[in-house]
Design an enzyme around this catalytic site. Structure first.
Site, PDB file in Angstrom:
ATOM      1  N   CYS A  97     -18.641   0.840   8.121  1.00  0.00           N
ATOM      2  CA  CYS A  97     -18.905   1.711   9.262  1.00  0.00           C
ATOM      3  C   CYS A  97     -20.212   1.368   9.988  1.00  0.00           C
ATOM      4  O   CYS A  97     -20.179   0.897  11.117  1.00  0.00           O
ATOM      5  CB  CYS A  97     -18.923   3.174   8.818  1.00  0.00           C
ATOM      6  SG  CYS A  97     -17.303   3.798   8.306  1.00  0.00           S
ATOM      7  N   GLY A 116     -35.215  -0.175   0.850  1.00  0.00           N
ATOM      8  CA  GLY A 116     -34.485  -1.037  -0.067  1.00  0.00           C
ATOM      9  C   GLY A 116     -33.847  -2.197   0.656  1.00  0.00           C
ATOM     10  O   GLY A 116     -34.365  -2.692   1.665  1.00  0.00           O
ATOM     11  N   ARG A 162     -18.287  10.390   4.059  1.00  0.00           N
ATOM     12  CA  ARG A 162     -19.202   9.535   3.304  1.00  0.00           C
ATOM     13  C   ARG A 162     -18.418   8.978   2.127  1.00  0.00           C
ATOM     14  O   ARG A 162     -17.800   9.743   1.376  1.00  0.00           O
ATOM     15  CB  ARG A 162     -20.380  10.347   2.776  1.00  0.00           C
ATOM     16  CG  ARG A 162     -21.242  11.000   3.840  1.00  0.00           C
ATOM     17  CD  ARG A 162     -22.155  12.051   3.216  1.00  0.00           C
ATOM     18  NE  ARG A 162     -21.379  13.130   2.629  1.00  0.00           N
ATOM     19  CZ  ARG A 162     -21.870  14.017   1.757  1.00  0.00           C
ATOM     20  NH1 ARG A 162     -23.136  13.923   1.352  1.00  0.00           N
ATOM     21  NH2 ARG A 162     -21.107  14.985   1.274  1.00  0.00           N
ATOM     22  N   ARG A 180     -17.200  -4.436   1.920  1.00  0.00           N
ATOM     23  CA  ARG A 180     -17.343  -4.884   3.303  1.00  0.00           C
ATOM     24  C   ARG A 180     -18.818  -4.836   3.712  1.00  0.00           C
ATOM     25  O   ARG A 180     -19.461  -3.821   3.590  1.00  0.00           O
ATOM     26  CB  ARG A 180     -16.512  -4.017   4.249  1.00  0.00           C
ATOM     27  CG  ARG A 180     -15.021  -4.199   4.110  1.00  0.00           C
ATOM     28  CD  ARG A 180     -14.264  -3.230   4.999  1.00  0.00           C
ATOM     29  NE  ARG A 180     -14.495  -1.840   4.584  1.00  0.00           N
ATOM     30  CZ  ARG A 180     -14.036  -0.779   5.257  1.00  0.00           C
ATOM     31  NH1 ARG A 180     -13.361  -0.953   6.375  1.00  0.00           N
ATOM     32  NH2 ARG A 180     -14.277   0.443   4.799  1.00  0.00           N
ATOM     33  N   LYS A 239     -19.660  10.661  16.936  1.00  0.00           N
ATOM     34  CA  LYS A 239     -19.543   9.846  15.719  1.00  0.00           C
ATOM     35  C   LYS A 239     -20.434   8.600  15.779  1.00  0.00           C
ATOM     36  O   LYS A 239     -21.201   8.325  14.847  1.00  0.00           O
ATOM     37  CB  LYS A 239     -18.085   9.435  15.498  1.00  0.00           C
ATOM     38  CG  LYS A 239     -17.869   8.490  14.311  1.00  0.00           C
ATOM     39  CD  LYS A 239     -18.358   9.112  13.006  1.00  0.00           C
ATOM     40  CE  LYS A 239     -18.382   8.115  11.854  1.00  0.00           C
ATOM     41  NZ  LYS A 239     -17.067   7.724  11.402  1.00  0.00           N
ATOM     42  N   PHE A 296     -16.227  12.367   9.652  1.00  0.00           N
ATOM     43  CA  PHE A 296     -17.610  12.172   9.249  1.00  0.00           C
ATOM     44  C   PHE A 296     -17.674  11.977   7.735  1.00  0.00           C
ATOM     45  O   PHE A 296     -18.466  12.615   7.037  1.00  0.00           O
ATOM     46  CB  PHE A 296     -18.470  13.372   9.668  1.00  0.00           C
ATOM     47  CG  PHE A 296     -18.441  13.642  11.147  1.00  0.00           C
ATOM     48  CD1 PHE A 296     -19.195  12.874  12.018  1.00  0.00           C
ATOM     49  CD2 PHE A 296     -17.637  14.638  11.670  1.00  0.00           C
ATOM     50  CE1 PHE A 296     -19.159  13.103  13.384  1.00  0.00           C
ATOM     51  CE2 PHE A 296     -17.603  14.883  13.034  1.00  0.00           C
ATOM     52  CZ  PHE A 296     -18.357  14.113  13.898  1.00  0.00           C
ATOM     53  N   PHE A 348     -32.134   9.525   3.676  1.00  0.00           N
ATOM     54  CA  PHE A 348     -32.061   8.178   4.268  1.00  0.00           C
ATOM     55  C   PHE A 348     -33.448   7.567   4.486  1.00  0.00           C
ATOM     56  O   PHE A 348     -33.616   6.691   5.317  1.00  0.00           O
ATOM     57  CB  PHE A 348     -31.263   8.181   5.571  1.00  0.00           C
ATOM     58  CG  PHE A 348     -29.794   8.412   5.367  1.00  0.00           C
ATOM     59  CD1 PHE A 348     -28.934   7.370   5.162  1.00  0.00           C
ATOM     60  CD2 PHE A 348     -29.285   9.705   5.339  1.00  0.00           C
ATOM     61  CE1 PHE A 348     -27.583   7.574   4.945  1.00  0.00           C
ATOM     62  CE2 PHE A 348     -27.940   9.933   5.128  1.00  0.00           C
ATOM     63  CZ  PHE A 348     -27.091   8.864   4.919  1.00  0.00           C
ATOM     64  N   THR A 353     -12.981   5.732  14.825  1.00  0.00           N
ATOM     65  CA  THR A 353     -14.246   5.576  15.536  1.00  0.00           C
ATOM     66  C   THR A 353     -14.034   4.580  16.663  1.00  0.00           C
ATOM     67  O   THR A 353     -13.712   3.413  16.415  1.00  0.00           O
ATOM     68  CB  THR A 353     -15.341   5.080  14.573  1.00  0.00           C
ATOM     69  OG1 THR A 353     -15.464   6.012  13.501  1.00  0.00           O
ATOM     70  CG2 THR A 353     -16.674   4.955  15.292  1.00  0.00           C
ATOM     71  N   ARG A 378       0.831  -1.199   0.000  1.00  0.00           N
ATOM     72  CA  ARG A 378       0.000   0.000   0.000  1.00  0.00           C
ATOM     73  C   ARG A 378       0.868   1.252   0.000  1.00  0.00           C
ATOM     74  O   ARG A 378       0.606   2.215  -0.741  1.00  0.00           O
ATOM     75  CB  ARG A 378      -0.924   0.000   1.219  1.00  0.00           C
ATOM     76  CG  ARG A 378      -1.834   1.218   1.320  1.00  0.00           C
ATOM     77  CD  ARG A 378      -2.786   1.066   2.491  1.00  0.00           C
ATOM     78  NE  ARG A 378      -3.778   0.042   2.237  1.00  0.00           N
ATOM     79  CZ  ARG A 378      -4.999   0.283   1.763  1.00  0.00           C
ATOM     80  NH1 ARG A 378      -5.370   1.522   1.498  1.00  0.00           N
ATOM     81  NH2 ARG A 378      -5.836  -0.700   1.557  1.00  0.00           N
TER      82      ARG A 378
END
Length: 444
Positions: free
Chosen positions: A272, A265, A156, A341, A216, A154, A261, A127, A37
């Site tokens: 997370c 679905g 996304r 994930r 969080k 925070f 939100f 977190t 990496r």
């Protein structure tokens, strides 16, 4: 003002943060134990898909502001150290695994400080359960001049660069907000790092360690609850013949609730929300107040039921799954990401395959992750080839190219025109008029 910054742990969170700090003009060293990496990042190659990331990564490298290493000794004279380590779910329970974070702090302590008495700031981004920051501060502050601030992220996925460079708020957790002198010193150091962001009027909130940690996990728990709430309503809609999109649209017009939100679905996933709500429950149980967050068990259960419901619906439409050719559109847990994930899409694909279906998975970015996580899962990068001969199509990740499919053209590729819209993003009437049998979660 330029600051020397390190970011320890350059997975998704850390790599984006490191490149973003270089974008702000700081000198940045990213550290990770993963040699491959580190090599990729030093070559300017993004090891994951995130819109805009590779551009700022290369720009930081080209400006000689950003480099990556595996050697903690190179961090000895850095002003501010960010901790971006992952805190996955523990193998033996729901709690957060702090092994990587603790190992990083132990290694960092071995090289601090080497700054001729100047203060050194360590900033937590991970977190973590409430109480973690204070525990780490007790360890770090045994070294003269070292202080800890907890500064939760925070981000996304799909918007991580924007969310780092233009956040809607910055949260600083400090040891004792009432200690004005100490707080002003550490806040001033972190303000210097975020100066460009603060100059644009971004709100900065200073609070105690535990409050910053809870911000969080509370935010993630609320989002998960909102998603599972509308999915619970979709179960009611299926039972009564109502349309969940009508319900969601109407309740979302109440500004106390909002529309975000509220799309029913197949549910939430990723690295997370699922593990964070489970860790939050485990933390409450450790504190002896497990019942206060007991509702999150049902939030998690509703989310799991949505996946099972898609499989049941597929079996119903096909009259059984054994040997039936099924194409799954999407593998990432959300669009504009290659993260598989705890992906609902990939989980459903695995369940269908276990039930005997001949499954093909396609995704614009995530097939490499599928091959690593589920070896042997049939994949097809070419969308038309993936669709060809399918007896049932499942739209489970709402990539733009899937939402914009022409139902008449796709009808010519498949063996049978059946589709499950697991994200409620298609216009059912348009597809039905093109000859498709369409089923959606929570819609008649």
């Amino acid at each position: 003002m330029r600051t020397t910054v390190s970011v320890i742990g350059v997975g998704y969170l850390g790599a984006v943060h490191a490149a973003s700090m270089a974008e702000l003009g700081h000198e940045v060293i990213g550290l990770d134990v993963d040699v491959d990496r580190v090599g990729a990042l030093n070559d300017g190659r993004a090891p994951f898909h995130e819109p805009g990331f590779e551009e700022i990564l290369r720009r930081g490298r080209d400006r000689d502001l950003l480099r990556f290493t595996t050697d903690y000794a190179e961090l000895a004279k850095v002003d501010v150290h960010f901790l971006g380590l992952g805190t996955p779910q523990r193998a033996d329970g729901n709690g957060a695994d702090l092994t990587y974070l603790q190992a990083a702090v132990d290694a960092l302590c071995e090289v601090l400080p080497a700054r001729d008495g100047a203060p050194t700031l360590v900033v937590g981004k991970s977190t973590v359960p409430a109480g973690t920051a204070r525990m780490l501060a007790d360890q770090l502050e045994q070294i003269d001049g070292v202080r800890l601030v907890w500064n939760p992220e925070f981000l996304r996925e799909g918007f991580a660069v924007k969310d780092t460079l233009a956040p809607d708020r910055l949260v600083y957790g400090v040891r004792d907000p009432e200690d004005v002198e100490e707080t002003e010193q550490v806040v001033g150091m972190l303000d210097a790092v975020y100066a460009q962001i603060l100059e644009r009027g971004t709100t900065r909130l200073v609070m105690g360690y535990e409050a910053a940690e809870l911000v969080k996990v509370s935010a993630n728990a609320f989002l998960a609850t909102k998603i599972s709430f509308i999915n619970a309503i979709s179960e009611m809609c299926e039972a009564t013949g109502a349309d969940v999109t009508d319900v969601a649209r109407a309740i979302g017009m109440d500004d106390r609730i909002g529309v975000k939100f509220l799309r029913a679905g197949v549910g939430f996933g990723g690295g997370c929300l699922p593990k964070d709500i489970r860790a939050f429950m485990a933390s409450a149980e450790d504190l002896g107040i497990g019942e206060s967050l007991a509702f999150l068990r049902e939030v998690d259960a509703i989310n799991e039921r949505r996946r099972a419901r898609v499989v049941d619906l597929a079996a119903e439409m096909l009259g059984g799954l054994e040997g039936r050719r099924v194409t799954v559109l999407g593998a990432a847990f959300k669009p504009d990401s290659d993260d598989v994930r705890d992906s609902p899409a990939l989980d459903v694909a695995c369940r269908l395959r276990t039930a005997g279906a001949a499954v093909t998975v396609t995704d614009p970015e995530a097939l490499g992750g599928v091959e690593k996580r589920v070896p042997g899962m049939p994949t097809e990068a070419d969308l038309d080839e993936a669709l060809r001969g399918a007896e049932l199509v499942l739209l489970l990740t709402e990539w733009g190219q899937y939402k914009e499919l022409d139902p008449a053209r796709v009808r010519e590729l498949v063996a049978d025109a059946r589709i499950i819209d697991g994200r409620n993003v298609l216009e059912p009437r348009q597809w039905r008029e093109a000859g498709w049998e369409v089923r959606s979660l929570g819609r008649p």
